[in-house]
Design an enzyme around this catalytic site. Structure first.
Site, PDB file in Angstrom:
ATOM      1  N   ALA A 109       1.398  -4.569   2.589  1.00 42.11           N
ATOM      2  CA  ALA A 109       1.065  -5.385   1.745  1.00 42.11           C
ATOM      3  C   ALA A 109       1.138  -4.946   0.164  1.00 42.11           C
ATOM      4  CB  ALA A 109      -0.056  -6.551   1.666  1.00 42.11           C
ATOM      5  N   GLY A 110       1.376  -3.636   0.153  1.00 37.87           N
ATOM      6  CA  GLY A 110       1.330  -2.851  -1.226  1.00 37.87           C
ATOM      7  C   GLY A 110       0.241  -2.552  -1.426  1.00 37.87           C
ATOM      8  N   LEU A 111      -1.122  -2.598  -0.692  1.00 41.49           N
ATOM      9  CA  LEU A 111      -2.510  -2.344  -1.080  1.00 41.49           C
ATOM     10  C   LEU A 111      -2.867  -1.036  -0.482  1.00 41.49           C
ATOM     11  CD1 LEU A 111      -3.824  -5.931  -0.852  1.00 41.49           C
ATOM     12  CD2 LEU A 111      -3.157  -4.737  -2.853  1.00 41.49           C
ATOM     13  N   SER A 113      -2.567   0.503   2.376  1.00 42.42           N
ATOM     14  CA  SER A 113      -3.444   0.494   3.797  1.00 42.42           C
ATOM     15  C   SER A 113      -3.060   1.734   4.395  1.00 42.42           C
ATOM     16  CB  SER A 113      -3.219  -0.892   4.546  1.00 42.42           C
ATOM     17  OG  SER A 113      -2.396  -0.562   5.759  1.00 42.42           O
ATOM     18  N   SER A 114      -1.697   2.252   4.621  1.00 44.68           N
ATOM     19  CA  SER A 114      -1.422   3.434   5.372  1.00 44.68           C
ATOM     20  C   SER A 114      -2.237   4.560   4.903  1.00 44.68           C
ATOM     21  CB  SER A 114       0.033   3.517   5.695  1.00 44.68           C
ATOM     22  OG  SER A 114       0.797   3.707   4.234  1.00 44.68           O
ATOM     23  N   ALA A 115      -2.035   4.622   3.664  1.00 39.58           N
ATOM     24  CA  ALA A 115      -2.612   5.888   3.126  1.00 39.58           C
ATOM     25  C   ALA A 115      -4.219   5.845   3.038  1.00 39.58           C
ATOM     26  CB  ALA A 115      -2.462   5.989   1.394  1.00 39.58           C
ATOM     27  N   ALA A 116      -4.755   5.084   3.217  1.00 37.95           N
ATOM     28  CA  ALA A 116      -6.386   5.030   3.199  1.00 37.95           C
ATOM     29  C   ALA A 116      -6.530   5.266   4.749  1.00 37.95           C
ATOM     30  CB  ALA A 116      -6.908   3.486   2.982  1.00 37.95           C
ATOM     31  N   ASP A 157      -0.544   6.912  -3.689  1.00 36.10           N
ATOM     32  CA  ASP A 157      -1.514   6.382  -2.665  1.00 36.10           C
ATOM     33  C   ASP A 157      -2.609   7.327  -1.877  1.00 36.10           C
ATOM     34  OD1 ASP A 157       0.274   4.286  -3.328  1.00 36.10           O
ATOM     35  OD2 ASP A 157       0.647   3.546  -1.372  1.00 36.10           O
TER      36      ASP A 157
HETATM   37  C1  MEV Z   1       3.998   2.253  -3.475  1.00 35.18           C
HETATM   38  O1  MEV Z   1       2.715   2.105  -3.516  1.00 35.18           O
HETATM   39  C2  MEV Z   1       4.519   2.873  -4.873  1.00 35.18           C
HETATM   40  C3  MEV Z   1       5.621   3.322  -5.255  1.00 35.18           C
HETATM   41  O2  MEV Z   1       5.926   3.742  -6.621  1.00 35.18           O
HETATM   42  C4  MEV Z   1       6.160   4.115  -4.065  1.00 35.18           C
HETATM   43  C5  MEV Z   1       5.669   5.504  -4.513  1.00 35.18           C
HETATM   44  O3  MEV Z   1       4.943   5.942  -5.609  1.00 35.18           O
HETATM   45  O4  MEV Z   1       5.712   6.585  -3.637  1.00 35.18           O
HETATM   46  C6  MEV Z   1       6.877   2.112  -5.046  1.00 35.18           C
END
Ligand code: MEV
Length: 327
Positions: A109-111, A113-116, A157
């Site tokens: 969802a762009g928040l 989650s995978s990095a966390a 992230d």
């Molecule tokens: C993704 O959270 C952010 C992007 O800028 C990709 C990245 O920075 O690797 C879209």
């Protein structure tokens, strides 16, 4: 003995996509966390219990053996496996492991989650095996897991999940972390359309190949907005932060990473009194973020519900990755 590690998700306030090429991103750690508990097991297997996400299973060598859920779910576990293995390699240990994953951060969802989850995996495995990893080491090892999901992500992230707070992140330059004087009311709207960061970054790359000068000018403008947005944020000039969020959304839309539902959510939030609103993260679905006075939060929440978005009122957390031993 087991070790629990937690790490926060994130919302990008300015600079996504641009940060892959040049210029800063301004990122907030949000008060939604991923939680990973690691304990050793004697049979040499790396076993994952991610039942919240709908699967569990283990790896024998490179082969994924599902215990619950579909076999292809092994693909979802690759970044965690890589994070755990790189951590063991780094500290010169090799052990079977039970890794339990729970998360309050909506996935895909762009928040962040995978990095966390990668950050929390590295921290729990590292602490369990006595590695005494520094935050920089945790961040770098988690980046190895992130690469499996996202290709060559900028690193934004894993940095925010490790350090928390509000960050200025620029590739090749590093991070500046700061605290804001006072709580800012943000509302995140989830479009509930899942998407892949890797594909969206790829889409921008292809557009840039076809239209290099045009796209470079847009990236330059995003870098400028991000730089000015940071200054406005530091001085808590909320109307200016809002204006710059709106401009940033327009620039992202011009790169082709917005969708109709995100545009509608952004416009309804502005109409309901937000200072500004924009998509956050890679776009193509996922979430938008709006900045508002306390008094308008409820209006915006209702506007997002009207268009079948999922609103979350979030705060900034200054707590990055944390570990604790559980006996
Ligand atoms: C993704 O959270 C952010 C992007 O800028 C990709 C990245 O920075 O690797 C879209």
């Amino acid at each position: 003995m087991a070790v629990e590690a937690t790490a926060p998700g994130k919302a990008i306030l300015f600079g996504e996509h641009g940060v892959v090429y040049r210029g800063p991103a301004v990122v907030l750690a949000i008060d939604r966390r991923a939680r990973v508990v690691a304990s050793e097991r004697a049979d040499g297997r790396v076993f994952f219990d991610a039942l919240d996400l709908g699967f569990s299973g283990y790896f024998e060598g490179e082969t994924y053996v599902p215990v619950y859920g579909q076999p292809w779910r092994g693909k979802n576990l690759q970044p965690l496996l890589v994070s755990a293995r790189k951590t063991m390699e780094h500290i010169g240990a090799d052990s079977g492991m039970d890794i339990k994953v729970r998360s309050e951060i909506p996935i895909a969802a762009g928040l962040g989650s995978s990095a966390a989850i990668c950050v929390a995996t590295v921290a729990s495995v590292g602490e369990l095996l006595g590695g005494s990893l520094t935050p920089d080491e945790i961040c770098e090892l988690a980046y190895e897991g992130e690469k499996v999901v996202h290709g060559t992500p900028s690193g934004v992230d894993n940095n925010i999940s490790t350090f928390g707070g509000v960050l200025r992140y620029e590739r090749g330059v590093g991070i500046e972390r700061f605290e804001l004087d006072g709580a800012l009311p943000f509302i995140i709207g989830n479009s509930k359309r899942k998407r892949s960061t890797r594909r969206l970054v790829e889409r921008v790359r292809r557009l840039r190949e076809r239209e290099p000068e045009l796209v470079d000018r847009i990236i330059e403008a995003i870098a400028q907005v991000s730089q000015d947005g940071l200054a406005a944020l530091k001085s808590l000039d909320l109307p200016r932060v809002g204006d710059l969020m709106n401009v940033n959304h327009g620039l992202l839309a011009s790169l082709g990473v917005s969708i109709a539902k995100l545009d509608i959510m952004v416009h309804l939030s502005r109409g309901a009194g937000a200072y500004g609103a924009k998509l956050t993260g890679a776009g193509g679905g996922g979430c938008m973020i709006a900045l508002s006075d306390e008094s308008n939060l409820e209006n915006i929440r209702r506007a997002l519900l009207r268009c079948r978005g999922e609103p979350h009122i979030v705060g900034i957390t200054y707590e990055g990755v944390r570990t604790r031993r559980i006996d």
